[in-house]
Enzyme design. Structure first.
Site, PDB file in Angstrom:
ATOM      1  CG  ASP A  67      -0.263  -0.389   2.514  1.00 23.19           C
ATOM      2  OD1 ASP A  67       0.977  -0.421   2.549  1.00 23.19           O
ATOM      3  OD2 ASP A  67      -0.974  -0.658   3.498  1.00 23.19           O
ATOM      4  CG  ASN A 136      -9.157  -1.447  11.948  1.00 17.54           C
ATOM      5  OD1 ASN A 136      -8.193  -2.032  11.481  1.00 17.54           O
ATOM      6  ND2 ASN A 136      -9.639  -0.329  11.414  1.00 17.54           N
ATOM      7  CG  HIS A 138      -5.944  -2.022   8.827  1.00 17.66           C
ATOM      8  ND1 HIS A 138      -6.087  -1.069   9.809  1.00 17.66           N
ATOM      9  CD2 HIS A 138      -4.660  -1.935   8.423  1.00 17.66           C
ATOM     10  CE1 HIS A 138      -4.938  -0.442   9.980  1.00 17.66           C
ATOM     11  NE2 HIS A 138      -4.046  -0.949   9.155  1.00 17.66           N
ATOM     12  CD  GLU A 143      -8.816   1.115   7.695  1.00 18.99           C
ATOM     13  OE1 GLU A 143      -8.885   0.191   8.535  1.00 18.99           O
ATOM     14  OE2 GLU A 143      -8.340   2.233   7.953  1.00 18.99           O
TER      15      GLU A 143
HETATM   16  C1  GLP Z   1      -0.564   0.436   8.550  1.00 15.73           C
HETATM   17  C2  GLP Z   1      -0.165  -0.404   7.332  1.00 15.73           C
HETATM   18  C3  GLP Z   1      -0.404  -1.881   7.592  1.00 15.73           C
HETATM   19  C4  GLP Z   1       0.183  -2.284   8.911  1.00 15.73           C
HETATM   20  C5  GLP Z   1      -0.488  -1.514  10.020  1.00 15.73           C
HETATM   21  C6  GLP Z   1       0.009  -1.889  11.405  1.00 15.73           C
HETATM   22  O1  GLP Z   1      -1.895   0.734   8.569  1.00 15.73           O
HETATM   23  N1  GLP Z   1      -0.859  -0.017   6.163  1.00 15.73           N
HETATM   24  O2  GLP Z   1       0.164  -2.626   6.515  1.00 15.73           O
HETATM   25  O3  GLP Z   1       0.026  -3.660   9.115  1.00 15.73           O
HETATM   26  O4  GLP Z   1      -0.230  -0.144   9.800  1.00 15.73           O
HETATM   27  O5  GLP Z   1       1.173  -1.199  11.657  1.00 15.73           O
HETATM   28  P1  GLP Z   1       2.162  -1.482  12.866  1.00 15.73           P
HETATM   29  O6  GLP Z   1       2.970  -2.648  12.441  1.00 15.73           O
HETATM   30  O7  GLP Z   1       2.981  -0.236  12.955  1.00 15.73           O
HETATM   31  O8  GLP Z   1       1.343  -1.717  14.049  1.00 15.73           O
END
Ligand code: GLP
Length: 241
Positions: A67, A136, A138, A143
C-alpha cells in the site's frame, strides 16, 4: 494455518526473517509481498544483517508492496516508498527496477489500481506476502467494510487507523485520509501468507481474526480460508486466545 508463538519482538523478527530467507534461497527470483509499519522493521533489519554476511542475495528478487498513502511520494519521509528505501531496499542488492509500490502521486485512482493489479498478474502473483495487522484487523489498508474488496483500490482510512498512524506524523491533521491498497484478492492468491503481530495492542485483532467468524468487518479473518498461512505472534499478541 500454523501459529508460531514467540517470546517477544526480537524472536518474532528472527522467525519471520528466517521464513522469508528460506523463500529467497529456494527461489531467488521469487516475488516478495512486503509491508510497512513498525511490525516488519525488525524482520527487515535481520534480513539486511544476513545479506551483509553474504547469506542472502536479492539480485533476482522482485517485490510488491501492499500500500501507499494517496498523495505522498518519495519526497515525503512519511510515504511508504521512503520507508521501504530506508528500512530495506537501500541496504540490500535488490534491483530498483524489480521494486513495486503503488504510486501515491497518481491522481487517477482507477488507472493506478488497474496498473498495480496488472503488474502483480504479470509477475505471476506473490510467492510470500508479509503482513502486519491493524488494531481493527486491517491488512494492508483493507479496512473493515461490508464486503471484502478483491482488487487494488483507493480506500478512505478509518478514524482508528488515522489515530494509530498519527505517531509517524507531525500532527493528526497531516495523516493522509486516503490510500491505495492491494486488495484481498492478490493477498489471498499469494502462495504463502506470513502475518506478524507483536504487543498487547494487537491481541484483540489476533483473537478476532483467527479465532472468530470470517467477516469483512475484520478483514484479516479471511485468511482463515487461505491454504498456507503462517502467523508469528508474540505472547502479548496471543494473550487473548
Ligand atoms: C498500517 C499499514 C499496515 C500495517 C499496520 C500496522 O496501517 N498499512 O500494513 O500492518 O499499519 O502497523 P504497525 O505494524 O505499525 O502496528
Amino acid at each position: 494455518m500454523r501459529i508460531y508463538k514467540v517470546k517477544d519482538y526480537n524472536e518474532l523478527s528472527r522467525k519471520a526473517a528466517n521464513i522469508i530467507s528460506a523463500q529467497v534461497i529456494s527461489k531467488p527470483d521469487c516475488v516478495l509481498g512486503l509491508a510497512t509499519g513498525s511490525s516488519p522493521i525488525g524482520t527487515y533489519k535481520q534480513l539486511i544483517e544476513w545479506y551483509k554476511k553474504g547469506d542472502l542475495d536479492f539480485k533476482e528478487t522482485k517485490s510488491v508492496n501492499l500500500d501507499e498513502y494517496r498523495g505522498l511520494g518519495i519526497e515525503s519521509d512519511q510515504s511508504y516508498v521512503y520507508f521501504m528505501n530506508e528500512n530495506l531496499f537501500k541496504h540490500i542488492n535488490i534491483d530498483p527496477k524489480n521494486i513495486n509500490i503503488p504510486n501515491g502521486k497518481k491522481e487517477d485512482a482507477i488507472e493506478e489500481c488497474k496498473r498495480y493489479d496488472d503488474l502483480i498478474d504479470s509477475l505471476g502473483g506473490i510467492d510470500i506476502q508479509l503482513l502486519g495487522i491493524g488494531r481493527n484487523g486491517h491488512i494492508g489498508f483493507n479496512e473493515p467494510d461490508t464486503s471484502f474488496i478483491k482488487e487494488t483500490h483507493c480506500v478512505k482510512l478509518t478514524e482508528s487507523t488515522i489515530e494509530a498512524n498519527k505517531r509517524f506524523f507531525a500532527s493528526v491533521d497531516d495523516v493522509p485520509r486516503e490510500a491505495y491498497t492491494m486488495g484481498i484478492g492478490a493477498i489471498m492468491k499469494a502462495k504463502t501468507v506470513l502475518l506478524i503481530a507483536s504487543g498487547k495492542d494487537k491481541a484483540e485483532a489476533i483473537k478476532n481474526s483467527f479465532f472468530g467468524p470470517i467477516t469483512p468487518n475484520v478483514p484479516a479473518s479471511i485468511l482463515q480460508l487461505h491454504p498456507n498461512v503462517i502467523v508469528v505472534a508474540d505472547e502479548d499478541a496471543l494473550s487473548l486466545v
